[in-house]
Design a protein around this motif. Structure first.
Motif, PDB file in Angstrom:
ATOM      1  N   THR A  76     -76.472 -26.148  87.186  1.00 44.85           N
ATOM      2  CA  THR A  76     -75.720 -26.305  88.424  1.00 44.85           C
ATOM      3  C   THR A  76     -74.915 -27.566  88.425  1.00 44.85           C
ATOM      4  O   THR A  76     -73.685 -27.507  88.603  1.00 44.85           O
ATOM      5  N   LEU A  77     -75.509 -28.661  87.781  1.00 43.51           N
ATOM      6  CA  LEU A  77     -74.744 -29.937  87.856  1.00 43.51           C
ATOM      7  C   LEU A  77     -73.877 -30.082  86.719  1.00 43.51           C
ATOM      8  O   LEU A  77     -72.855 -31.007  86.855  1.00 43.51           O
ATOM      9  N   TYR A 121     -82.736 -15.824  98.199  1.00 40.26           N
ATOM     10  CA  TYR A 121     -82.287 -15.928  96.684  1.00 40.26           C
ATOM     11  C   TYR A 121     -82.201 -14.570  96.306  1.00 40.26           C
ATOM     12  O   TYR A 121     -81.331 -14.575  95.168  1.00 40.26           O
ATOM     13  N   LEU A 122     -82.527 -13.490  96.982  1.00 41.09           N
ATOM     14  CA  LEU A 122     -82.278 -12.051  96.171  1.00 41.09           C
ATOM     15  C   LEU A 122     -81.594 -11.118  97.075  1.00 41.09           C
ATOM     16  O   LEU A 122     -81.280 -10.102  96.692  1.00 41.09           O
ATOM     17  N   GLN A 123     -81.257 -11.658  98.250  1.00 38.30           N
ATOM     18  CA  GLN A 123     -80.530 -10.648  99.209  1.00 38.30           C
ATOM     19  C   GLN A 123     -78.895 -10.737  98.820  1.00 38.30           C
ATOM     20  O   GLN A 123     -78.518 -12.041  98.791  1.00 38.30           O
ATOM     21  N   PRO A 124     -78.265  -9.828  98.752  1.00 33.59           N
ATOM     22  CA  PRO A 124     -76.674  -9.870  98.507  1.00 33.59           C
ATOM     23  C   PRO A 124     -76.110 -10.743  99.487  1.00 33.59           C
ATOM     24  O   PRO A 124     -76.465 -10.388 100.814  1.00 33.59           O
ATOM     25  N   PRO A 125     -75.069 -11.383  99.333  1.00 34.03           N
ATOM     26  CA  PRO A 125     -73.936 -12.110 100.445  1.00 34.03           C
ATOM     27  C   PRO A 125     -73.617 -11.217 101.524  1.00 34.03           C
ATOM     28  O   PRO A 125     -73.302 -10.008 101.007  1.00 34.03           O
ATOM     29  N   PRO A 142     -77.720 -22.644  95.783  1.00 30.84           N
ATOM     30  CA  PRO A 142     -76.641 -21.724  96.237  1.00 30.84           C
ATOM     31  C   PRO A 142     -75.706 -22.320  97.102  1.00 30.84           C
ATOM     32  O   PRO A 142     -74.275 -22.002  96.852  1.00 30.84           O
ATOM     33  N   ALA A 143     -75.700 -23.354  97.655  1.00 31.19           N
ATOM     34  CA  ALA A 143     -74.917 -24.166  98.467  1.00 31.19           C
ATOM     35  C   ALA A 143     -74.038 -25.140  97.382  1.00 31.19           C
ATOM     36  O   ALA A 143     -72.639 -25.087  97.631  1.00 31.19           O
ATOM     37  N   ASP A 202     -71.643 -26.864 102.390  1.00 33.94           N
ATOM     38  CA  ASP A 202     -72.031 -26.467 103.810  1.00 33.94           C
ATOM     39  C   ASP A 202     -73.612 -25.925 103.803  1.00 33.94           C
ATOM     40  O   ASP A 202     -73.845 -24.584 103.921  1.00 33.94           O
ATOM     41  N   HIS A 203     -74.603 -26.997 104.262  1.00 36.83           N
ATOM     42  CA  HIS A 203     -75.796 -26.766 104.094  1.00 36.83           C
ATOM     43  C   HIS A 203     -76.477 -28.291 104.862  1.00 36.83           C
ATOM     44  O   HIS A 203     -75.591 -29.239 105.142  1.00 36.83           O
ATOM     45  N   PHE A 204     -77.712 -28.395 105.225  1.00 36.79           N
ATOM     46  CA  PHE A 204     -78.308 -29.475 105.641  1.00 36.79           C
ATOM     47  C   PHE A 204     -78.766 -30.236 104.405  1.00 36.79           C
ATOM     48  O   PHE A 204     -78.988 -31.513 104.504  1.00 36.79           O
ATOM     49  N   PHE A 205     -78.890 -29.631 103.281  1.00 36.73           N
ATOM     50  CA  PHE A 205     -79.380 -30.632 102.149  1.00 36.73           C
ATOM     51  C   PHE A 205     -78.774 -29.827 100.921  1.00 36.73           C
ATOM     52  O   PHE A 205     -78.243 -28.712 100.730  1.00 36.73           O
ATOM     53  N   CYS A 206     -78.975 -30.476  99.630  1.00 32.63           N
ATOM     54  CA  CYS A 206     -78.622 -30.027  98.382  1.00 32.63           C
ATOM     55  C   CYS A 206     -79.352 -29.039  97.848  1.00 32.63           C
ATOM     56  O   CYS A 206     -80.533 -29.121  97.338  1.00 32.63           O
ATOM     57  N   GLU A 207     -79.000 -27.810  97.854  1.00 36.64           N
ATOM     58  CA  GLU A 207     -79.792 -26.544  97.260  1.00 36.64           C
ATOM     59  C   GLU A 207     -78.660 -25.648  96.439  1.00 36.64           C
ATOM     60  O   GLU A 207     -77.626 -25.907  96.518  1.00 36.64           O
TER      61      GLU A 207
END
Length: 313
Positions: free
Chosen positions: A163-164, A259-263, A182-183, A175-180
């Motif tokens: 990811t990095l 993590y497994l549902q389509p957007p 998907p975001a 666009d999130h509360f923390f670094c994850e």
């Protein structure tokens, strides 16, 4: 890596629900209360499991691991979230984001495996009671716990690195509360199809496979419990297993949804709420679920309180 480092910002802006400022005060209260309850609840389980000799069993050894994991899990995100809600500049340094990403992912992956190990322990205890002490010996328990932690952190090293390495081209609004993961994938300025496919594959390994093991274990457990002649024995078995099943449902249900549902068109805000649930609410509820539904833990709490009172006198 040279180009990647050049495109990485010094800090990220965590948007959260900044477009809805009226939500900030209620969220701050919910996060703070949840975090305090998580700290005290999980510390209490760790302390009681250590102090009461009756809880020196494989089940409570794994429960202690889960409590320690939940303590670190919430501490990796909630303090920064509380600071950002109170601040006009909702930022996190690049190094802080990397640390948060790595720790949150490592502990989440570890919990996936640890819950499966706990179901295996319950399977042996109920379906093979005469062989329980022989099968679930101390060395095997340590090996299973260590394998869960090592696998979780190994997965985090892989996913965090992939990811990095993605170039961000100066983008820094998460666009999130923390670094994850998907975001952060959404920040990249290149095609992330390969990363998304890798994330999906790893999610199947760490979510669906352990969940399948848990469901198969509980199918055998349910059959064994129904054969128990004693009503008290059935009630005790359903009590301990019921607590674990509730925890499993809360964690895997929300993590699979993330993590497994389509957007979908509404997946942006849904993803934020879902991640808050498995990242904050579930770790807070785990100690309550295990203590309110478990006579052994409640009895241990009473014995420890009496012991502390007598020591003070």
């Amino acid at each position: 890596m040279k180009g990647v480092n050049a495109s990485a910002p010094r800090e990220f802006i965590l948007l959260g629900f900044s477009d809805r400022p009226w939500l900030e005060l209620p969220l701050f209260v919910v996060f703070l209360v949840s975090y305090v309850l998580t700290i005290f609840g999980n510390l209490a389980i760790i302390a009681v499991s250590h102090l009461d000799p009756k809880l020196h069993t494989p089940m409570y050894f794994f429960l202690t691991n889960l409590s320690l994991l939940d303590l670190c899990y919430t501490t990796s995100t909630v303090p920064q979230m509380l600071v950002n809600i109170c601040s006009t500049r909702k930022v996190i340094s690049y190094g802080g984001c990397v640390a948060q990403l790595f720790i949150f992912l490592a502990l989440g992956s570890t919990e996936c495996l640890l819950l499966a190990v706990m179901s295996l322990d319950r399977f042996v205890a109920i379906c093979r009671p005469l062989h329980y002490s022989v099968v679930m010996h101390q060395r095997l328990c340590l090996q299973l716990a260590a394998a869960s932690w090592i696998s979780g952190f190994g997965n985090s090293v892989l996913q965090s690195t992939l990811t990095l390495q993605l170039p961000l081209c100066g983008r820094k609004e998460v666009d999130h509360f923390f670094c994850e993961v998907p975001a952060l994938l959404k920040l990249s300025c290149v095609d992330t199809t390969a990363n998304e496919a890798e994330l999906f594959f790893i999610s199947v390994l760490f979510l669906l496979l352990p969940l399948t093991l848990i469901l198969v274990s509980y199918a055998f457990i349910a059959r064994a419990v129904l054969r128990i002649q004693s009503a008290e024995g059935r009630r005790k078995a359903f009590g301990t297993c019921g607590s674990h099943l509730i925890v499993v449902s809360l964690f895997y249900g929300t993590a699979i949804s993330m993590y497994l549902q389509p957007p979908s068109p509404n997946s942006k805000d849904r993803g934020k709420m879902v991640s808050l649930f498995y990242g904050i609410i579930a770790p807070m509820l785990n100690p309550l679920i295990y203590t309110l539904r478990n006579k052994d833990v409640k009895g241990a709490f009473k014995r420890v309180i009496v012991w502390v009172f007598l020591i003070r006198k």
